[in-house]
Each structure stands twice: as C-alpha cells, then as structure tokens.
Design a protein around this motif. Sequence first.
Motif, mmCIF file in Angstrom:
data_model
loop_
_atom_site.group_PDB
_atom_site.id
_atom_site.type_symbol
_atom_site.label_atom_id
_atom_site.label_comp_id
_atom_site.label_asym_id
_atom_site.label_seq_id
_atom_site.Cartn_x
_atom_site.Cartn_y
_atom_site.Cartn_z
ATOM 1 N N ARG A 167 2.532 1.239 -3.817
ATOM 2 C CA ARG A 167 3.858 1.790 -4.106
ATOM 3 C C ARG A 167 4.794 0.742 -4.684
ATOM 4 O O ARG A 167 5.818 1.080 -5.274
ATOM 5 C CB ARG A 167 4.480 2.403 -2.856
ATOM 6 N N ARG A 170 0.827 -1.200 0.000
ATOM 7 C CA ARG A 170 0.000 0.000 0.000
ATOM 8 C C ARG A 170 0.868 1.259 0.000
ATOM 9 O O ARG A 170 1.960 1.265 0.565
ATOM 10 C CB ARG A 170 -0.931 0.017 1.213
ATOM 11 N N SER A 171 0.354 2.308 -0.605
ATOM 12 C CA SER A 171 1.082 3.580 -0.595
ATOM 13 C C SER A 171 1.227 4.115 0.824
ATOM 14 O O SER A 171 2.252 4.663 1.188
ATOM 15 C CB SER A 171 0.369 4.602 -1.485
ATOM 16 N N LYS A 172 0.159 3.936 1.622
ATOM 17 C CA LYS A 172 0.172 4.322 3.038
ATOM 18 C C LYS A 172 -0.605 3.272 3.812
ATOM 19 O O LYS A 172 -1.709 2.927 3.413
ATOM 20 C CB LYS A 172 -0.475 5.693 3.245
ATOM 21 N N PRO A 173 -0.105 2.770 4.876
ATOM 22 C CA PRO A 173 1.233 2.976 5.412
ATOM 23 C C PRO A 173 2.237 2.070 4.695
ATOM 24 O O PRO A 173 1.894 0.978 4.227
ATOM 25 C CB PRO A 173 1.096 2.575 6.873
ATOM 26 N N ALA A 174 3.477 2.510 4.632
ATOM 27 C CA ALA A 174 4.550 1.701 4.057
ATOM 28 C C ALA A 174 4.669 0.404 4.853
ATOM 29 O O ALA A 174 4.453 0.381 6.059
ATOM 30 C CB ALA A 174 5.866 2.477 4.102
#
Length: 156
Positions: free
Chosen positions: A121, A26-30
């Motif tokens: 990501r 995921r882009s957030k959270p890493a």
Amino acid sequence: MQAEPYRPNAAMIFRRSDGRILVCERSKPAGAWQFPQGGIDSGETAEEAAVRESMEEIGYPPSVYEIVFSRSGYRYRYPEEAKGRIHKKRGISYIGQEQTYFMCQLQQPAPAPVIDGREFRDYKWIYPEEFDMNWLPEFKKDVYRQVLKDFFGIDA
C-alpha cells in the motif's frame, strides 16, 4: 518420513546511491513493512524470481538496477495459526520460507516504485539502521536481524 518443505523465496534489497533502502508496507495488515519478496516458481532460478517479483511488486525492470551480490539460506517458519499454508500453484503445504536475498543497486536517478495496492500500500526510503523490528510479525524477526547484520553489519 519426508521433511515438510520450506517454500523457496527471493527477497530484494533495493539501495539508492545515498545509501537508503526501500521498504514497502504490506496491503494487509497495515503497519507491516518489509523488503519486496516472492516465491520462486518451478524451473525458475532465485535470480529469475527476483527479477520477476521486482516487476510484479514494485514495477522495477532489471534495467534500473544491478544485482551486486546475493546470499541464501535464510529461513523462517510460519506461525502455528498459519501452519499448512498451501501455495496454490503447486498444491504443496509449506511450513515456512527459505529465502535468497539480493542486494540491488539502483541506477541514478532512482525511479519511484509503482505500488498498485495488491501486495503493498505504500513505500519509503530509509537508512538500514532505521529499520524497525516492530514493523514485522514475530516469526520474521530473526531472519531480518540476520539479513541486516550480514548485509549492513547492523545488530538489530
């Protein structure tokens, strides 16, 4: 009193011919890795949502995979701090998600996912038994344990 609703959701497990499956960070959270997934819009079937979300999240059109089977009824509740999340398209407050999972067999050669940074990501291909429950927030772990058992016979 009406029960608070679960948001309908489609999740996809993409499998290559070597048995590896796609997980995306995921882009957030890493550091949070999961299968591609997304909400089912009003008037849309779970399969239609899976096809749409596959294109939106990882750039896979239906021509590069075949849906082999699906299974539904997987549910998780949002944690207390996220309670009352609003899905803005519908303006409905959901207490969690109810998911239908799709096993998607990729054509050979399997194309690389297209990651644009909005949802994810990064990505990697792993064997199902390599899935690490520590990649998930606590509230999703039971569903992933059940999915890994149902789809791959793995006790995670």
